[in-house]
Design a protein around this motif. Structure first.
Motif, PDB file in Angstrom:
ATOM      1  N   THR A  63     -35.601 130.205  94.505  1.00 28.57           N
ATOM      2  CA  THR A  63     -35.397 130.607  93.113  1.00 28.57           C
ATOM      3  C   THR A  63     -35.267 132.117  93.059  1.00 28.57           C
ATOM      4  O   THR A  63     -36.083 132.844  93.637  1.00 28.57           O
ATOM      5  CB  THR A  63     -36.565 130.140  92.221  1.00 28.57           C
ATOM      6  OG1 THR A  63     -36.645 128.715  92.290  1.00 28.57           O
ATOM      7  CG2 THR A  63     -36.346 130.556  90.777  1.00 28.57           C
ATOM      8  N   GLU A  64     -34.230 132.575  92.369  1.00 21.43           N
ATOM      9  CA  GLU A  64     -33.970 134.002  92.227  1.00 21.43           C
ATOM     10  C   GLU A  64     -33.488 134.267  90.810  1.00 21.43           C
ATOM     11  O   GLU A  64     -33.019 133.361  90.128  1.00 21.43           O
ATOM     12  CB  GLU A  64     -32.922 134.452  93.250  1.00 21.43           C
ATOM     13  CG  GLU A  64     -31.617 133.699  93.139  1.00 21.43           C
ATOM     14  CD  GLU A  64     -30.655 133.974  94.283  1.00 21.43           C
ATOM     15  OE1 GLU A  64     -29.440 133.997  94.010  1.00 21.43           O
ATOM     16  OE2 GLU A  64     -31.106 134.149  95.431  1.00 21.43           O
ATOM     17  N   ARG A 124     -31.713 128.406  90.886  1.00 20.27           N
ATOM     18  CA  ARG A 124     -32.140 127.709  92.106  1.00 20.27           C
ATOM     19  C   ARG A 124     -30.941 127.561  93.014  1.00 20.27           C
ATOM     20  O   ARG A 124     -29.913 127.019  92.627  1.00 20.27           O
ATOM     21  CB  ARG A 124     -32.746 126.344  91.786  1.00 20.27           C
ATOM     22  CG  ARG A 124     -33.469 125.722  92.978  1.00 20.27           C
ATOM     23  CD  ARG A 124     -34.365 124.569  92.588  1.00 20.27           C
ATOM     24  NE  ARG A 124     -33.698 123.583  91.756  1.00 20.27           N
ATOM     25  CZ  ARG A 124     -33.011 122.538  92.217  1.00 20.27           C
ATOM     26  NH1 ARG A 124     -32.877 122.351  93.512  1.00 20.27           N
ATOM     27  NH2 ARG A 124     -32.451 121.684  91.384  1.00 20.27           N
ATOM     28  N   THR A 125     -31.066 128.096  94.213  1.00 17.85           N
ATOM     29  CA  THR A 125     -29.967 128.055  95.176  1.00 17.85           C
ATOM     30  C   THR A 125     -29.891 126.665  95.806  1.00 17.85           C
ATOM     31  O   THR A 125     -30.818 125.858  95.685  1.00 17.85           O
ATOM     32  CB  THR A 125     -30.161 129.098  96.288  1.00 17.85           C
ATOM     33  OG1 THR A 125     -31.315 128.733  97.056  1.00 17.85           O
ATOM     34  CG2 THR A 125     -30.318 130.505  95.723  1.00 17.85           C
ATOM     35  N   ALA A 126     -28.797 126.423  96.503  1.00 19.10           N
ATOM     36  CA  ALA A 126     -28.624 125.144  97.212  1.00 19.10           C
ATOM     37  C   ALA A 126     -29.725 124.937  98.241  1.00 19.10           C
ATOM     38  O   ALA A 126     -30.091 123.800  98.550  1.00 19.10           O
ATOM     39  CB  ALA A 126     -27.249 125.096  97.865  1.00 19.10           C
ATOM     40  N   LEU A 153     -19.987 127.381  88.973  1.00 18.65           N
ATOM     41  CA  LEU A 153     -19.096 128.455  89.414  1.00 18.65           C
ATOM     42  C   LEU A 153     -19.740 129.340  90.475  1.00 18.65           C
ATOM     43  O   LEU A 153     -19.056 129.875  91.341  1.00 18.65           O
ATOM     44  CB  LEU A 153     -18.638 129.297  88.220  1.00 18.65           C
ATOM     45  CG  LEU A 153     -17.678 128.600  87.255  1.00 18.65           C
ATOM     46  CD1 LEU A 153     -17.498 129.418  85.972  1.00 18.65           C
ATOM     47  CD2 LEU A 153     -16.328 128.354  87.920  1.00 18.65           C
ATOM     48  N   LEU A 154     -21.059 129.478  90.402  1.00 22.59           N
ATOM     49  CA  LEU A 154     -21.780 130.316  91.368  1.00 22.59           C
ATOM     50  C   LEU A 154     -22.357 129.506  92.534  1.00 22.59           C
ATOM     51  O   LEU A 154     -23.068 130.054  93.375  1.00 22.59           O
ATOM     52  CB  LEU A 154     -22.907 131.084  90.664  1.00 22.59           C
ATOM     53  CG  LEU A 154     -22.466 132.109  89.623  1.00 22.59           C
ATOM     54  CD1 LEU A 154     -23.674 132.704  88.912  1.00 22.59           C
ATOM     55  CD2 LEU A 154     -21.607 133.194  90.250  1.00 22.59           C
ATOM     56  N   GLU A 155     -22.050 128.218  92.555  1.00 22.41           N
ATOM     57  CA  GLU A 155     -22.531 127.310  93.598  1.00 22.41           C
ATOM     58  C   GLU A 155     -24.061 127.314  93.697  1.00 22.41           C
ATOM     59  O   GLU A 155     -24.635 127.359  94.780  1.00 22.41           O
ATOM     60  CB  GLU A 155     -21.878 127.619  94.940  1.00 22.41           C
ATOM     61  CG  GLU A 155     -20.364 127.463  94.883  1.00 22.41           C
ATOM     62  CD  GLU A 155     -19.657 127.798  96.193  1.00 22.41           C
ATOM     63  OE1 GLU A 155     -20.295 128.321  97.124  1.00 22.41           O
ATOM     64  OE2 GLU A 155     -18.451 127.523  96.265  1.00 22.41           O
ATOM     65  N   LEU A 156     -24.698 127.246  92.529  1.00 24.87           N
ATOM     66  CA  LEU A 156     -26.154 127.165  92.441  1.00 24.87           C
ATOM     67  C   LEU A 156     -26.544 125.720  92.142  1.00 24.87           C
ATOM     68  O   LEU A 156     -25.777 124.979  91.515  1.00 24.87           O
ATOM     69  CB  LEU A 156     -26.666 128.069  91.318  1.00 24.87           C
ATOM     70  CG  LEU A 156     -26.437 129.567  91.506  1.00 24.87           C
ATOM     71  CD1 LEU A 156     -26.684 130.310  90.209  1.00 24.87           C
ATOM     72  CD2 LEU A 156     -27.325 130.092  92.627  1.00 24.87           C
ATOM     73  N   ALA A 157     -27.735 125.340  92.556  1.00 25.07           N
ATOM     74  CA  ALA A 157     -28.217 123.990  92.254  1.00 25.07           C
ATOM     75  C   ALA A 157     -28.426 123.828  90.751  1.00 25.07           C
ATOM     76  O   ALA A 157     -28.054 122.808  90.182  1.00 25.07           O
ATOM     77  CB  ALA A 157     -29.513 123.710  93.012  1.00 25.07           C
ATOM     78  N   ASP A 158     -29.017 124.846  90.114  1.00 30.98           N
ATOM     79  CA  ASP A 158     -29.151 124.826  88.655  1.00 30.98           C
ATOM     80  C   ASP A 158     -29.633 126.174  88.141  1.00 30.98           C
ATOM     81  O   ASP A 158     -30.036 127.043  88.915  1.00 30.98           O
ATOM     82  CB  ASP A 158     -30.068 123.693  88.175  1.00 30.98           C
ATOM     83  CG  ASP A 158     -31.513 123.806  88.633  1.00 30.98           C
ATOM     84  OD1 ASP A 158     -32.022 124.937  88.731  1.00 30.98           O
ATOM     85  OD2 ASP A 158     -32.132 122.771  88.892  1.00 30.98           O
TER      86      ASP A 158
END
Length: 179
Positions: free
Chosen positions: A80-81, A74-76, A101-106
């Motif tokens: 969802t990808e 889940r991106t900021a 590390l990938l700056e993703l929400a989760d």
């Protein structure tokens, strides 16, 4: 080895079908060939759905298995990808660390349907390449400790030999400590 007693027929394993013609295995091999990779492909006697089972079938350690793990990222922005993590079978992925590390929400474990939708493959046979569309990929730096690692080849009975550097090159993956 002593001969079989009279009247006893030795057990002969059934012949294996050639998986190179399987649609998903063929897609993996075709993608690898586009990258000038012609790997050693091995057919396993049964389905291997875990790194431990694959390692036992190949006579290697679980750490030498490049597990293809698909996560729902889940991106900021809330989208969802898929995220493919090629992780050493010797440890678990720290999803909180990788997301940070990938700056993703989760990151969440993907459902079998999500995995098939984005990879075209069933869990247990997901290859690093050969998907309908390119998937953002992370490659576990732990795999770099080994001269050769094994990855699924699009079917739960097929694996191919590769290297850490080759995985990064063929996937365009980001090297990362995922544990």
């Amino acid at each position: 080895m002593s001969p079989e007693p009279a009247g006893v027929v030795p057990e002969v394993p059934p012949p294996q079908r050639d998986l190179t013609a399987h649609r998903r295995v063929a897609a993996v091999l075709q993608t690898l060939a586009l990258h000038h990779v012609h790997p050693e492909l091995r057919q396993l006697p049964g389905a291997v759905r875990t790194a431990q089972a694959a390692a036992e079938a190949l006579g290697v350690t679980p750490a030498e298995i490049a597990n293809s793990l698909v996560f729902a990222a889940r991106t900021a922005e809330g989208a969802t990808e898929p995220l493919l993590v090629l992780a050493s079978g010797g440890h678990r992925v720290d999803t909180t660390k990788v997301a940070g590390l990938l700056e993703l929400a989760d990151l969440a474990q993907a459902t079998p349907e999500f995995v098939r939708r984005y990879t075209g493959m069933a869990i247990g046979g997901v290859a690093p390449v050969g998907h309908p569309e390119r998937i953002r990929t992370v490659v576990d730096v732990t795999l770099g400790r080994y001269d050769r690692v094994w990855a699924a080849a699009g079917h739960s009975h097929a694996v191919f030999a590769t290297t850490y550097d080759e995985l990064i090159r063929i996937t365009g993956g980001t090297p990362m400590d995922v544990a």
